[in-house]
Design a protein around this motif. Structure first.
Motif, PDB file in Angstrom:
ATOM      1  N   PRO A  78     -10.001   0.686   7.894  1.00  0.00           N
ATOM      2  CA  PRO A  78      -9.373   1.389   6.776  1.00  0.00           C
ATOM      3  C   PRO A  78      -7.934   1.788   7.134  1.00  0.00           C
ATOM      4  O   PRO A  78      -7.666   2.251   8.245  1.00  0.00           O
ATOM      5  N   VAL A  79      -7.022   1.575   6.185  1.00  0.00           N
ATOM      6  CA  VAL A  79      -5.613   1.942   6.374  1.00  0.00           C
ATOM      7  C   VAL A  79      -5.101   2.604   5.100  1.00  0.00           C
ATOM      8  O   VAL A  79      -5.617   2.366   4.012  1.00  0.00           O
TER       9      VAL A  79
ATOM     10  N   ALA B  93      -5.685  -9.904   7.362  1.00  0.00           N
ATOM     11  CA  ALA B  93      -6.292 -10.126   6.051  1.00  0.00           C
ATOM     12  C   ALA B  93      -6.509  -8.753   5.426  1.00  0.00           C
ATOM     13  O   ALA B  93      -7.061  -7.851   6.070  1.00  0.00           O
ATOM     14  N   TYR B  94      -6.061  -8.598   4.183  1.00  0.00           N
ATOM     15  CA  TYR B  94      -6.162  -7.309   3.496  1.00  0.00           C
ATOM     16  C   TYR B  94      -7.227  -7.365   2.409  1.00  0.00           C
ATOM     17  O   TYR B  94      -7.368  -8.373   1.718  1.00  0.00           O
ATOM     18  N   ARG B  95      -7.966  -6.271   2.243  1.00  0.00           N
ATOM     19  CA  ARG B  95      -8.952  -6.110   1.181  1.00  0.00           C
ATOM     20  C   ARG B  95      -8.715  -4.750   0.542  1.00  0.00           C
ATOM     21  O   ARG B  95      -8.237  -3.819   1.193  1.00  0.00           O
ATOM     22  N   ALA B  96      -9.074  -4.620  -0.717  1.00  0.00           N
ATOM     23  CA  ALA B  96      -9.004  -3.338  -1.418  1.00  0.00           C
ATOM     24  C   ALA B  96     -10.200  -3.230  -2.347  1.00  0.00           C
ATOM     25  O   ALA B  96     -10.772  -4.238  -2.767  1.00  0.00           O
TER      26      ALA B  96
ATOM     27  N   PHE C  90      -2.863   0.147  -3.951  1.00  0.00           N
ATOM     28  CA  PHE C  90      -4.238  -0.281  -3.700  1.00  0.00           C
ATOM     29  C   PHE C  90      -5.095   0.895  -3.264  1.00  0.00           C
ATOM     30  O   PHE C  90      -4.654   1.754  -2.497  1.00  0.00           O
ATOM     31  N   ILE C  91      -6.324   0.911  -3.736  1.00  0.00           N
ATOM     32  CA  ILE C  91      -7.315   1.932  -3.389  1.00  0.00           C
ATOM     33  C   ILE C  91      -8.284   1.297  -2.386  1.00  0.00           C
ATOM     34  O   ILE C  91      -8.646   0.134  -2.519  1.00  0.00           O
ATOM     35  N   GLY C  92      -8.705   2.072  -1.398  1.00  0.00           N
ATOM     36  CA  GLY C  92      -9.676   1.568  -0.424  1.00  0.00           C
ATOM     37  C   GLY C  92      -9.156   0.385   0.371  1.00  0.00           C
ATOM     38  O   GLY C  92      -9.894  -0.567   0.624  1.00  0.00           O
ATOM     39  N   LEU C  93      -7.908   0.431   0.785  1.00  0.00           N
ATOM     40  CA  LEU C  93      -7.279  -0.679   1.499  1.00  0.00           C
ATOM     41  C   LEU C  93      -7.813  -0.771   2.932  1.00  0.00           C
ATOM     42  O   LEU C  93      -7.942   0.241   3.626  1.00  0.00           O
ATOM     43  N   THR C  94      -8.156  -1.991   3.341  1.00  0.00           N
ATOM     44  CA  THR C  94      -8.580  -2.252   4.720  1.00  0.00           C
ATOM     45  C   THR C  94      -7.817  -3.458   5.250  1.00  0.00           C
ATOM     46  O   THR C  94      -7.305  -4.273   4.483  1.00  0.00           O
ATOM     47  N   VAL C  95      -7.761  -3.543   6.568  1.00  0.00           N
ATOM     48  CA  VAL C  95      -7.097  -4.673   7.220  1.00  0.00           C
ATOM     49  C   VAL C  95      -8.062  -5.261   8.248  1.00  0.00           C
ATOM     50  O   VAL C  95      -8.822  -4.534   8.890  1.00  0.00           O
ATOM     51  N   MET C  96      -8.031  -6.592   8.360  1.00  0.00           N
ATOM     52  CA  MET C  96      -8.828  -7.273   9.366  1.00  0.00           C
ATOM     53  C   MET C  96      -7.882  -8.188  10.155  1.00  0.00           C
ATOM     54  O   MET C  96      -7.362  -9.176   9.618  1.00  0.00           O
ATOM     55  N   PRO C  97      -7.606  -7.836  11.422  1.00  0.00           N
ATOM     56  CA  PRO C  97      -6.757  -8.703  12.238  1.00  0.00           C
ATOM     57  C   PRO C  97      -7.476 -10.006  12.574  1.00  0.00           C
ATOM     58  O   PRO C  97      -8.694 -10.026  12.725  1.00  0.00           O
ATOM     59  N   TRP C  98      -6.716 -11.096  12.656  1.00  0.00           N
ATOM     60  CA  TRP C  98      -7.273 -12.385  13.053  1.00  0.00           C
ATOM     61  C   TRP C  98      -6.176 -13.215  13.692  1.00  0.00           C
ATOM     62  O   TRP C  98      -4.999 -12.854  13.645  1.00  0.00           O
ATOM     63  N   VAL C  99      -6.547 -14.313  14.306  1.00  0.00           N
ATOM     64  CA  VAL C  99      -5.574 -15.183  14.959  1.00  0.00           C
ATOM     65  C   VAL C  99      -5.465 -16.472  14.162  1.00  0.00           C
ATOM     66  O   VAL C  99      -6.456 -17.169  13.937  1.00  0.00           O
TER      67      VAL C  99
ATOM     68  N   PHE D 185      -2.450   3.038   2.124  1.00  0.00           N
ATOM     69  CA  PHE D 185      -1.532   2.164   1.401  1.00  0.00           C
ATOM     70  C   PHE D 185      -0.100   2.375   1.898  1.00  0.00           C
ATOM     71  O   PHE D 185       0.640   1.417   2.126  1.00  0.00           O
ATOM     72  N   GLU D 186       0.292   3.633   2.072  1.00  0.00           N
ATOM     73  CA  GLU D 186       1.660   3.978   2.481  1.00  0.00           C
ATOM     74  C   GLU D 186       2.006   3.426   3.860  1.00  0.00           C
ATOM     75  O   GLU D 186       3.172   3.182   4.157  1.00  0.00           O
ATOM     76  N   ASP D 187       1.002   3.246   4.724  1.00  0.00           N
ATOM     77  CA  ASP D 187       1.272   2.714   6.060  1.00  0.00           C
ATOM     78  C   ASP D 187       1.523   1.204   6.027  1.00  0.00           C
ATOM     79  O   ASP D 187       2.311   0.687   6.812  1.00  0.00           O
ATOM     80  N   VAL D 188       0.854   0.497   5.123  1.00  0.00           N
ATOM     81  CA  VAL D 188       1.020  -0.952   5.013  1.00  0.00           C
ATOM     82  C   VAL D 188       2.233  -1.295   4.145  1.00  0.00           C
ATOM     83  O   VAL D 188       2.973  -2.226   4.438  1.00  0.00           O
ATOM     84  N   PHE D 189       2.427  -0.531   3.073  1.00  0.00           N
ATOM     85  CA  PHE D 189       3.516  -0.778   2.127  1.00  0.00           C
ATOM     86  C   PHE D 189       4.365   0.486   1.957  1.00  0.00           C
ATOM     87  O   PHE D 189       4.328   1.137   0.910  1.00  0.00           O
ATOM     88  N   PRO D 190       5.159   0.874   2.965  1.00  0.00           N
ATOM     89  CA  PRO D 190       5.931   2.120   2.859  1.00  0.00           C
ATOM     90  C   PRO D 190       6.983   2.105   1.751  1.00  0.00           C
ATOM     91  O   PRO D 190       7.397   3.161   1.282  1.00  0.00           O
TER      92      PRO D 190
END
Length: 135
Positions: free
Chosen positions: A8-9, A117-120, A96-105, A11-16
């Motif tokens: 969970p992240v 990868a972002y999900r909301a 976005f509400i309920g924004l999450t991030v999933m790191p991948w290579v 919104f302001e941290d991903v899209f300031p």
């Protein structure tokens, strides 16, 4: 302690500097498409709901090298409705509400690159804020 797959992240941290909707489309399941299935829309593995890709522009010039476009996936029974455009423009600011991030290579190419990868769980018109995001 186990780290969650989706982190969970805020919104302001991903899209300031905020974000603007470019479009919404059905997320395509390439395996289904290659198999020739009629319904090629990707489904959420947990809920079974259709996945939608919300394409947004990040106006922060230093945020991402190479592209200002970011894709955020959402699971919903129907296509998400985007906020109205700003008066006199085509720009549709979004939060976005309920924004999450999933790191991948991403190993497609000459060298591996860290990607996200972002999900909301939802989207809305931005709330009035202070600071860079309100500018």
């Amino acid at each position: 302690m186990a780290l969650p797959r989706r982190i969970p992240v805020r919104f302001e941290d991903v899209f300031p500097h905020g974000a603007f909707v470019l479009g919404v489309e059905a997320a395509r399941d390439f395996v289904k498409a290659q198999a020739g299935e009629a319904d090629v829309q990707e489904r959420d593995k947990d809920t079974g709901e259709p996945l939608w890709t919300v394409r947004v522009m990040d106006p922060d010039p230093t945020a991402r090298a190479g592209s200002a476009e970011v894709k955020v996936k959402m699971a919903a029974a129907v296509m998400p409705v985007t906020p109205e455009p700003l008066a006199g423009t085509m720009l549709r600011p979004v939060e976005f509400i309920g924004l999450t991030v999933m790191p991948w290579v991403n190993s497609n190419g000459p060298r591996a690159v860290q990607a996200f990868a972002y999900r909301a769980t939802g989207l809305r018109a931005p709330r009035a804020t202070t600071g860079k995001a309100a500018a």
